[in-house]
Design a protein around this motif. Structure first.
Motif, PDB file in Angstrom:
ATOM      1  N   GLY A 104       0.911  -1.300  -0.012  1.00 46.23           N
ATOM      2  CA  GLY A 104       0.055  -0.049   0.008  1.00 46.23           C
ATOM      3  C   GLY A 104       0.703   1.476   0.132  1.00 46.23           C
ATOM      4  O   GLY A 104       0.601   2.242  -0.800  1.00 46.23           O
ATOM      5  N   GLY A 105       1.711   1.382   0.782  1.00 44.63           N
ATOM      6  CA  GLY A 105       2.531   2.673   0.958  1.00 44.63           C
ATOM      7  C   GLY A 105       2.858   3.179   2.342  1.00 44.63           C
ATOM      8  O   GLY A 105       2.887   2.177   3.407  1.00 44.63           O
ATOM      9  N   VAL A 106       3.321   4.384   2.548  1.00 45.98           N
ATOM     10  CA  VAL A 106       3.575   4.900   3.724  1.00 45.98           C
ATOM     11  C   VAL A 106       2.552   6.270   4.202  1.00 45.98           C
ATOM     12  O   VAL A 106       2.637   7.173   3.186  1.00 45.98           O
ATOM     13  CB  VAL A 106       4.978   5.502   3.701  1.00 45.98           C
ATOM     14  CG1 VAL A 106       5.281   5.989   5.274  1.00 45.98           C
ATOM     15  CG2 VAL A 106       5.873   4.178   3.241  1.00 45.98           C
ATOM     16  N   ALA A 107       1.927   6.076   5.053  1.00 47.10           N
ATOM     17  CA  ALA A 107       1.069   7.200   5.529  1.00 47.10           C
ATOM     18  C   ALA A 107       1.788   8.351   6.057  1.00 47.10           C
ATOM     19  O   ALA A 107       2.400   8.108   7.279  1.00 47.10           O
ATOM     20  CB  ALA A 107      -0.169   6.841   6.358  1.00 47.10           C
ATOM     21  N   VAL A 108       1.815   9.576   5.737  1.00 43.39           N
ATOM     22  CA  VAL A 108       2.528  10.517   6.318  1.00 43.39           C
ATOM     23  C   VAL A 108       1.863  11.985   5.729  1.00 43.39           C
ATOM     24  O   VAL A 108       1.488  11.797   4.844  1.00 43.39           O
ATOM     25  CB  VAL A 108       4.061  10.478   5.725  1.00 43.39           C
ATOM     26  CG1 VAL A 108       4.253  10.780   4.262  1.00 43.39           C
ATOM     27  CG2 VAL A 108       4.728  11.445   6.556  1.00 43.39           C
ATOM     28  N   VAL A 109       2.235  12.886   6.608  1.00 42.47           N
ATOM     29  CA  VAL A 109       1.627  14.502   6.227  1.00 42.47           C
ATOM     30  C   VAL A 109       2.828  15.123   6.090  1.00 42.47           C
ATOM     31  O   VAL A 109       3.574  15.370   6.863  1.00 42.47           O
ATOM     32  CB  VAL A 109       0.792  14.943   7.179  1.00 42.47           C
ATOM     33  CG1 VAL A 109       0.306  16.332   6.965  1.00 42.47           C
ATOM     34  CG2 VAL A 109      -0.395  14.042   7.654  1.00 42.47           C
ATOM     35  N   ILE A 110       3.015  15.751   4.628  1.00 44.37           N
ATOM     36  CA  ILE A 110       4.185  16.388   4.417  1.00 44.37           C
ATOM     37  C   ILE A 110       3.751  17.831   4.006  1.00 44.37           C
ATOM     38  O   ILE A 110       2.941  17.893   3.034  1.00 44.37           O
ATOM     39  CB  ILE A 110       5.374  15.847   3.092  1.00 44.37           C
ATOM     40  CG1 ILE A 110       5.680  14.455   3.803  1.00 44.37           C
ATOM     41  CG2 ILE A 110       6.198  16.555   2.686  1.00 44.37           C
ATOM     42  CD1 ILE A 110       6.471  13.578   2.915  1.00 44.37           C
ATOM     43  N   ASP A 111       4.351  18.981   4.588  1.00 45.10           N
ATOM     44  CA  ASP A 111       3.920  20.218   4.133  1.00 45.10           C
ATOM     45  C   ASP A 111       4.075  20.632   2.604  1.00 45.10           C
ATOM     46  O   ASP A 111       3.293  21.453   1.925  1.00 45.10           O
ATOM     47  CB  ASP A 111       4.854  21.286   4.914  1.00 45.10           C
ATOM     48  CG  ASP A 111       4.476  21.182   6.347  1.00 45.10           C
ATOM     49  OD1 ASP A 111       5.230  21.857   7.386  1.00 45.10           O
ATOM     50  OD2 ASP A 111       3.090  20.723   6.692  1.00 45.10           O
ATOM     51  N   ALA A 112       5.163  19.966   2.183  1.00 46.24           N
ATOM     52  CA  ALA A 112       5.445  20.269   0.602  1.00 46.24           C
ATOM     53  C   ALA A 112       4.220  19.586  -0.182  1.00 46.24           C
ATOM     54  O   ALA A 112       4.091  20.044  -1.353  1.00 46.24           O
ATOM     55  CB  ALA A 112       6.602  19.547   0.145  1.00 46.24           C
ATOM     56  N   LEU A 114       1.999   7.802   0.566  1.00 45.64           N
ATOM     57  CA  LEU A 114       3.230   7.658  -0.419  1.00 45.64           C
ATOM     58  C   LEU A 114       3.459   6.232  -1.004  1.00 45.64           C
ATOM     59  O   LEU A 114       3.186   5.199   0.084  1.00 45.64           O
ATOM     60  CB  LEU A 114       4.652   8.216   0.271  1.00 45.64           C
ATOM     61  CG  LEU A 114       4.414   9.587   0.699  1.00 45.64           C
ATOM     62  CD1 LEU A 114       5.826   9.974   1.112  1.00 45.64           C
ATOM     63  CD2 LEU A 114       3.736  10.688  -0.014  1.00 45.64           C
ATOM     64  N   HIS A 115       3.760   5.965  -2.398  1.00 48.37           N
ATOM     65  CA  HIS A 115       4.082   4.780  -2.865  1.00 48.37           C
ATOM     66  C   HIS A 115       5.060   4.873  -3.654  1.00 48.37           C
ATOM     67  O   HIS A 115       5.511   5.903  -4.281  1.00 48.37           O
ATOM     68  CB  HIS A 115       2.523   4.069  -3.408  1.00 48.37           C
ATOM     69  CG  HIS A 115       1.944   5.090  -4.403  1.00 48.37           C
ATOM     70  ND1 HIS A 115       2.480   5.203  -5.393  1.00 48.37           N
ATOM     71  CD2 HIS A 115       0.972   5.912  -4.098  1.00 48.37           C
ATOM     72  CE1 HIS A 115       1.504   6.073  -6.367  1.00 48.37           C
ATOM     73  NE2 HIS A 115       0.706   6.473  -5.389  1.00 48.37           N
ATOM     74  N   ALA A 116       5.756   3.380  -3.795  1.00 48.40           N
ATOM     75  CA  ALA A 116       6.863   3.478  -4.654  1.00 48.40           C
ATOM     76  C   ALA A 116       6.453   2.269  -5.714  1.00 48.40           C
ATOM     77  O   ALA A 116       6.098   1.202  -5.364  1.00 48.40           O
ATOM     78  CB  ALA A 116       8.292   3.228  -3.802  1.00 48.40           C
ATOM     79  N   GLY A 117       6.683   2.500  -7.130  1.00 49.40           N
ATOM     80  CA  GLY A 117       6.593   1.297  -8.236  1.00 49.40           C
ATOM     81  C   GLY A 117       4.957   1.222  -8.062  1.00 49.40           C
ATOM     82  O   GLY A 117       4.763  -0.368  -8.186  1.00 49.40           O
ATOM     83  N   GLY A 118       4.055   1.991  -7.784  1.00 45.96           N
ATOM     84  CA  GLY A 118       2.654   1.689  -7.732  1.00 45.96           C
ATOM     85  C   GLY A 118       2.529   0.873  -6.455  1.00 45.96           C
ATOM     86  O   GLY A 118       2.068   1.518  -5.389  1.00 45.96           O
ATOM     87  N   ASP A 119       2.522  -0.278  -6.482  1.00 42.05           N
ATOM     88  CA  ASP A 119       2.092  -1.272  -5.455  1.00 42.05           C
ATOM     89  C   ASP A 119       3.186  -2.124  -5.053  1.00 42.05           C
ATOM     90  O   ASP A 119       3.236  -3.102  -4.237  1.00 42.05           O
ATOM     91  CB  ASP A 119       0.896  -2.277  -6.014  1.00 42.05           C
ATOM     92  CG  ASP A 119       1.518  -3.034  -7.183  1.00 42.05           C
ATOM     93  OD1 ASP A 119       2.450  -2.906  -7.445  1.00 42.05           O
ATOM     94  OD2 ASP A 119       0.721  -4.020  -7.095  1.00 42.05           O
ATOM     95  N   ALA A 120       4.472  -1.484  -5.052  1.00 44.37           N
ATOM     96  CA  ALA A 120       5.747  -2.029  -4.700  1.00 44.37           C
ATOM     97  C   ALA A 120       6.575  -1.391  -3.795  1.00 44.37           C
ATOM     98  O   ALA A 120       7.687  -1.401  -3.628  1.00 44.37           O
ATOM     99  CB  ALA A 120       6.585  -2.446  -5.931  1.00 44.37           C
ATOM    100  N   THR A 121       5.956  -0.552  -2.700  1.00 42.27           N
ATOM    101  CA  THR A 121       6.450   0.572  -1.937  1.00 42.27           C
ATOM    102  C   THR A 121       7.342  -0.347  -0.981  1.00 42.27           C
ATOM    103  O   THR A 121       8.636   0.253  -0.861  1.00 42.27           O
ATOM    104  CB  THR A 121       5.237   1.066  -1.098  1.00 42.27           C
ATOM    105  OG1 THR A 121       4.400   1.432  -1.967  1.00 42.27           O
ATOM    106  CG2 THR A 121       6.133   2.109  -0.188  1.00 42.27           C
ATOM    107  N   GLY A 122       7.069  -1.405  -0.403  1.00 45.10           N
ATOM    108  CA  GLY A 122       7.767  -2.242   0.466  1.00 45.10           C
ATOM    109  C   GLY A 122       9.163  -2.613  -0.256  1.00 45.10           C
ATOM    110  O   GLY A 122      10.350  -2.546   0.543  1.00 45.10           O
ATOM    111  N   ALA A 123       9.210  -3.161  -1.583  1.00 47.81           N
ATOM    112  CA  ALA A 123      10.097  -3.555  -2.108  1.00 47.81           C
ATOM    113  C   ALA A 123      11.276  -2.386  -2.391  1.00 47.81           C
ATOM    114  O   ALA A 123      12.412  -2.339  -2.201  1.00 47.81           O
ATOM    115  CB  ALA A 123       9.824  -4.159  -3.391  1.00 47.81           C
TER     116      ALA A 123
END
Length: 512
Positions: A45-53, A128-137
């Motif tokens: 899924g990804g990483v839940a975070v609030v970033i001001d940017a 946030l996510h990486a590689g679509g659904d490959a965030t952990g990788a």
């Protein structure tokens, strides 16, 4: 002379801790498989975070705040999340993301800005996510690259079987071959316990090793009755995880007649908290025996699905499912452990010199039910904090009013019992301590578990089986003690939440 640290585990928490410590300590990292084999590697899924940017006008995250992230986490935790640890996670999350990016994690971007999606129980799109659904990788391989460039001594395919405790203090670990490795501090970052159950989204290495070792060493554990079952794993061999983000993008759950049954279960339907959706699916499956429910993502289109979720798309097609055209069968599966080795906000356990971090630990952050995509962030934030906590070697503070007095856990095996069989243990746990529990089944399960014996650790599997047995006993004992339903713990004989029981549970070996 520099102090030494042992880190056991190679997920985001363990690798972050090792990298943070490398400049000031002599660090040795042990992992029983290769570095990439961890729950982190398989996180989608990804990483839940609030970033001001993330202030793009009109974007779906507009108006998001750290307070909102805190609030969503507390709501998901069903009255048990520790607010201090939640605030630490949400407030220190942006800095942790900056560090992950600096270490090479390739988070997805759109027009130069970080992309972000929506998941269940989040007020805003903050994932946030990486590689679509490959965030952990993406996280795992970036940290592996940095680890191999560092001064950390890496020992792959090396099984740690026990924590060495002398005069009440952790002083090292014992390996499968009998070697004792000494260190000033030991950090357990061994991940989850999905292999307690026959159906799990976790990889084969998730066998509760850190928790089992900590219990045998005499450490206090906490909230072991709370296990999160992901609502949507593919109903096919391997139980491949179908990320919550798919429902966040608009996919729906339908019954055998094509009706959206979750609309009758919760106002948020498919985006309700995970425990609610998982039990909703289980209840619907019981109504249509032999026929699984289905996840309908066809409205999103095959092209979008292949681009946004390339790994899920490939997995579905490998099993013969064209999910862009036909709804796919899904079923709940064991996914994440809210409970673990009891720690404070610095990763300190009840044993001086022993620390725990990530899914193996329980500092009260997730309460009774983890908010989606908070786990990778936890590993990054608390993987840093645990090294800061080494400056104060005192064990965690005494229990306060938010925690119950520890339940006594009998670790004694039946000397005349049979060695535990993993398949039998997994099925027993699924039937008695899975999505729904009741006192009668739990009592029978505990009696059966007490008749089994931990095998002598002659290979990695027997060492894992010994850990699974002690943890299974602890889970069932904890589930028996909580006579209410809350979050990931649902008892059919006590279906309501009891405000008087809104406390973290604790359990400790009798010989501690």
């Amino acid at each position: 002379m520099r102090k030494s640290i042992i880190v056991v585990g190679s997920g985001v928490a363990g690798m972050t801790a090792a990298l943070e410590a490398a400049d000031a300590y002599d660090v040795t990292l042990f992992t029983k498989a290769d570095l990439a084999q961890s729950n982190t590697r398989y996180a989608q899924g990804g990483v839940a975070v609030v970033i001001d940017a993330m202030s793009d006008p009109g974007a779906p995250h507009l108006g998001d705040t750290i307070e909102s992230h805190v609030g969503d986490t507390l709501v998901a935790g069903a009255g048990l999340s520790d607010e201090d640890t939640v605030r630490i996670l949400c407030a220190e999350g942006p800095e942790a993301i900056d560090e992950l990016i600096a270490r090479g994690v390739p988070f997805d971007r759109h027009d130069g800005e970080l992309s972000h999606g929506l998941e269940a129980a989040h007020t805003y799109a903050r994932i946030l996510h990486a590689g679509g659904d490959a965030t952990g990788a993406g996280i795992a391989y970036a940290l592996i690259d940095r680890l191999r460039e560092s001064t950390v001594t890496i020992r792959e395919r090396t099984t740690v079987v026990d924590v060495i405790v002398e005069a009440g203090q952790a002083v090292g670990v014992r390996l499968l071959d009998g070697e004792d490795v000494r260190a000033d501090s030991v950090i357990l970052a061994t991940g989850g316990a999905g292999q307690l159950f026959p159906y799990t989204t976790n990889p084969e290495v998730a066998t509760a090793d850190g928790l089992g070792m900590a219990l045998r060493a005499g450490a206090v554990a906490a909230d072991l009755e709370f296990y999160q079952f992901h609502p949507t794993s593919l109903d096919a061999p391997g139980n491949f995880l179908i990320s919550e983000a798919v429902r966040g993008e608009g996919a729906t759950l339908i019954d055998v007649d094509g009706k959206r049954f979750m609309l009758d279960v919760h106002p948020d339907a498919e985006l309700a908290p995970r425990d609610v959706v998982a039990r909703g699916i289980a209840a619907q499956m019981a109504k249509q025996p032999g026929i699984p429910v289905r996840l309908d993502a066809t409205a999103l289109g095959a092209e979008f699905l292949a681009k946004r979720f390339p790994n899920i798309d490939a997995a579905c097609r490998a099993q013969g499912f064209d999910w862009g055209e036909v709804p796919i069968p899904v079923t709940p599966a064991a996914h994440y452990y809210m409970g673990g080795i009891r720690t404070d906000e610095w990763g300190r356990t009840s044993i001086p010199g022993l620390y725990a971090v990530g899914e193996a630990a329980c500092n009260g952050l997730h309460g009774a039910n983890r908010l989606a995509s908070n786990s990778l962030l936890e590993g990054a934030v608390y993987g840093t904090r645990v090294i800061e906590g080494l400056n104060d070697p005192a064990p965690l503070a005494e229990f306060d009013s938010d925690w119950t007095a520890p339940i006594a856990l009998d670790l004694a095996d039946d000397p005349d019992g049979d060695d535990v069989n993993r398949s039998d243990l997994q099925q027993l746990m699924w039937d008695a301590a899975g999505l729904s529990r009741n006192g009668e089944d739990l009592e029978r399960a505990l009696a059966t578990l007490s008749e089994w014996r931990a095998p002598v650790a002659t290979d990695a599997k027997s060492a894992e089986d010994a850990n699974l047995l002690v943890v299974a006993r602890a889970v069932v004992a904890s589930a028996m003690a909580r006579r209410e339903s809350r979050g990931g713990h649902y008892r059919t004989d006590f279906p309501e939440s009891d405000p008087a029981q809104a406390k973290h549970s604790s359990i400790a070996p009798q010989h501690a």
